[in-house]
Design a protein around this motif. Sequence first.
Motif, short mmCIF file in Angstrom:
data_model
loop_
_atom_site.label_atom_id
_atom_site.label_comp_id
_atom_site.label_asym_id
_atom_site.label_seq_id
_atom_site.Cartn_x
_atom_site.Cartn_y
_atom_site.Cartn_z
N ALA A 25 -7.55 -5.99 1.76
CA ALA A 25 -7.22 -4.90 2.70
C ALA A 25 -6.91 -3.59 1.98
N VAL A 26 -7.95 -2.92 1.54
CA VAL A 26 -7.81 -1.62 0.89
C VAL A 26 -8.26 -0.54 1.87
N PRO A 27 -7.78 0.70 1.72
CA PRO A 27 -8.26 1.78 2.59
C PRO A 27 -9.77 1.91 2.49
N CYS A 28 -10.41 2.16 3.63
CA CYS A 28 -11.88 2.13 3.64
C CYS A 28 -12.53 3.38 4.22
N ALA A 29 -11.76 4.39 4.60
CA ALA A 29 -12.35 5.60 5.18
C ALA A 29 -13.05 6.42 4.11
N ARG A 30 -14.30 6.74 4.35
CA ARG A 30 -15.05 7.61 3.44
C ARG A 30 -14.64 9.06 3.68
N PRO A 31 -14.80 9.93 2.67
CA PRO A 31 -14.52 11.35 2.90
C PRO A 31 -15.30 11.89 4.10
N GLY A 32 -14.61 12.66 4.91
CA GLY A 32 -15.25 13.26 6.08
C GLY A 32 -15.08 12.49 7.36
N VAL A 33 -14.53 11.27 7.31
CA VAL A 33 -14.31 10.51 8.54
C VAL A 33 -13.28 11.24 9.40
N LYS A 76 23.93 -14.19 25.66
CA LYS A 76 24.00 -14.14 27.12
C LYS A 76 22.63 -14.03 27.77
N ASN A 77 21.72 -13.34 27.12
CA ASN A 77 20.40 -13.12 27.72
C ASN A 77 19.32 -13.23 26.65
N PRO A 78 19.16 -14.41 26.05
CA PRO A 78 18.19 -14.54 24.95
C PRO A 78 16.75 -14.42 25.43
N ALA A 79 15.91 -13.88 24.56
CA ALA A 79 14.48 -13.79 24.86
C ALA A 79 13.91 -15.20 24.94
N PRO A 80 12.82 -15.38 25.67
CA PRO A 80 12.26 -16.73 25.84
C PRO A 80 11.71 -17.33 24.56
N PHE A 81 11.36 -16.49 23.57
CA PHE A 81 10.77 -17.01 22.34
C PHE A 81 11.41 -16.33 21.13
N PRO A 82 11.48 -17.03 20.01
CA PRO A 82 11.81 -16.35 18.75
C PRO A 82 10.74 -15.30 18.45
N GLN A 83 11.08 -14.34 17.60
CA GLN A 83 10.15 -13.25 17.31
C GLN A 83 10.14 -12.93 15.83
N ALA A 84 8.94 -12.77 15.28
CA ALA A 84 8.77 -12.30 13.91
C ALA A 84 8.57 -10.80 13.94
N HIS A 85 9.19 -10.11 13.01
CA HIS A 85 9.14 -8.65 12.94
C HIS A 85 8.20 -8.24 11.81
N LEU A 86 7.25 -7.38 12.13
CA LEU A 86 6.30 -6.89 11.13
C LEU A 86 6.40 -5.38 11.01
N VAL A 87 6.27 -4.89 9.80
CA VAL A 87 6.07 -3.46 9.55
C VAL A 87 4.81 -3.34 8.71
N GLY A 88 3.91 -2.45 9.11
CA GLY A 88 2.63 -2.32 8.43
C GLY A 88 2.35 -0.90 7.99
N LEU A 89 1.50 -0.78 6.98
CA LEU A 89 0.96 0.50 6.52
C LEU A 89 -0.52 0.49 6.85
N GLY A 90 -0.97 1.50 7.58
CA GLY A 90 -2.37 1.50 8.00
C GLY A 90 -3.02 2.86 7.88
N GLU A 91 -4.34 2.82 7.91
CA GLU A 91 -5.18 4.01 7.79
C GLU A 91 -5.44 4.58 9.18
N CYS A 92 -5.08 5.83 9.39
CA CYS A 92 -5.18 6.41 10.73
C CYS A 92 -6.63 6.51 11.20
N GLY A 93 -7.54 6.92 10.33
CA GLY A 93 -8.90 7.18 10.76
C GLY A 93 -9.70 5.96 11.11
N THR A 94 -9.39 4.81 10.49
CA THR A 94 -10.18 3.59 10.73
C THR A 94 -9.39 2.50 11.45
N HIS A 95 -8.08 2.70 11.66
CA HIS A 95 -7.20 1.69 12.28
C HIS A 95 -7.04 0.44 11.41
#
Length: 426
Positions: free
Chosen positions: A118-126, A163-182
């Motif tokens: 998973a490396v950045p893949c946007a070419r110049p000019g995208v 008192k009001n637990p969510a129905p499921f456990p939850q995993a928390h993710l933080v990501g770094l992404g490329e804006c132009g290509t998603h």
Amino acid sequence: MTDVPDAPSGGGRLTDHIGIGVLTRLVDRDLVDEVLVDTGKREQRVRLLPARVVVYYVMALCLFFGDSYEEVMRTLVDGLRALGSWSKEWRVPTTSAITRARTRLGPEPLRELFERVAVPCARPGVPGAWLGTRRLMAIDGFVLDVPDTPDNDEEFGRSGGAKNPAPFPQAHLVGLGECGTHAINAAEIGPWNTNERKLAQKLLVAFEPGMLVIADRGFYAFQLWADAAETGADLLWRMPAGPHLPVVTPLPDGSYLSFLSDPKVRTRRAVQKHRGQTVLDELSGPTVRVVEYEISNRDGSHELFCLITTILDPDVATSVELAEAYGQRWEFESSLDELKTHQRGRGAVLRSRSPDLVKQEIWALLLTHYAVRQLMSEAAEQADIDPDRLSFIRSLRVIRRQVTRQAGFSPSAPDGGPRLHDHRDM
């Protein structure tokens, strides 16, 4: 699990032929084998489900979220009959056998594959991918529901309190992404209540010179900013209410130079005059450039945006250009929505019932999302169009069809490129 030396008529073992269609172009057999060796997961004996097959199988689970374990395995091997690679003695493993094979594999091979691929893949000019020579990147976070098991609950926790637990456990993710290509290029996983700044701190190893990393106000902390700036990447972050940013030097484009103060250190926060020019006190923190602007919301209200950046020279990037670049952060939010809504399925819960398998599944989910997005980026470049014009959902459907039809191949167009821009499919 029974050890089976399956020997198809086409030569070699049946499982040597199993792949995930077009995505195998990116995650090829040699790379998988190399990662298995490096992570100590290469088997010393022949198994019904070798580790390489399990890698591709877990990726396939992330392409066919609505199908059962056995059905996904059938999808991978069904096309092999036509290739003459089918062994009549080989049978689709049971769910329990597949789970044991996944447990042997663990999460590390999938994580290692994602980090290598998973490396950045946007070419110049995208469009939307660059500000001058700087690649637009963004960080953001989200949570994923995981199965309600005692082990998952203990590892990940759940929101809502006693008192009001969510129905499921939850995993928390933080990501770094490329804006132009998603394309998501780095990620960290933690329990649901892990502070996003703590997860973001671990992402700094992926920051590089030549990037302009964008973040919303929830990520600002003095030390995180200072550490991120040390990576050599440029930063463009929205500030929360509270920190004082004195005007030190007004700039001709309406922005101004200021400084950040470390809340743990008492500073005079004073501005001194020296030789007729305004300079910062030696106890003040790093210099930043501040860009302020107001936007009108749909309800008619107005919202003030205060951005800080390491790009201090307005000749390099004007305040208007920086404000427009910050708007590209929403493209990364679209990436997260693709992953947790369209690829996984709206409201769907991950399959895995143990913490290690949850992490394995998440790394596979990130890997397959990146593979889809990378192929879309290649297709957009060949067609000379903005990647945003290609539909992620339709591209995902094309890839699913290719996996179903050609499970044992690494299909490509005659010139070696994907055909995702074929308007008959899009």
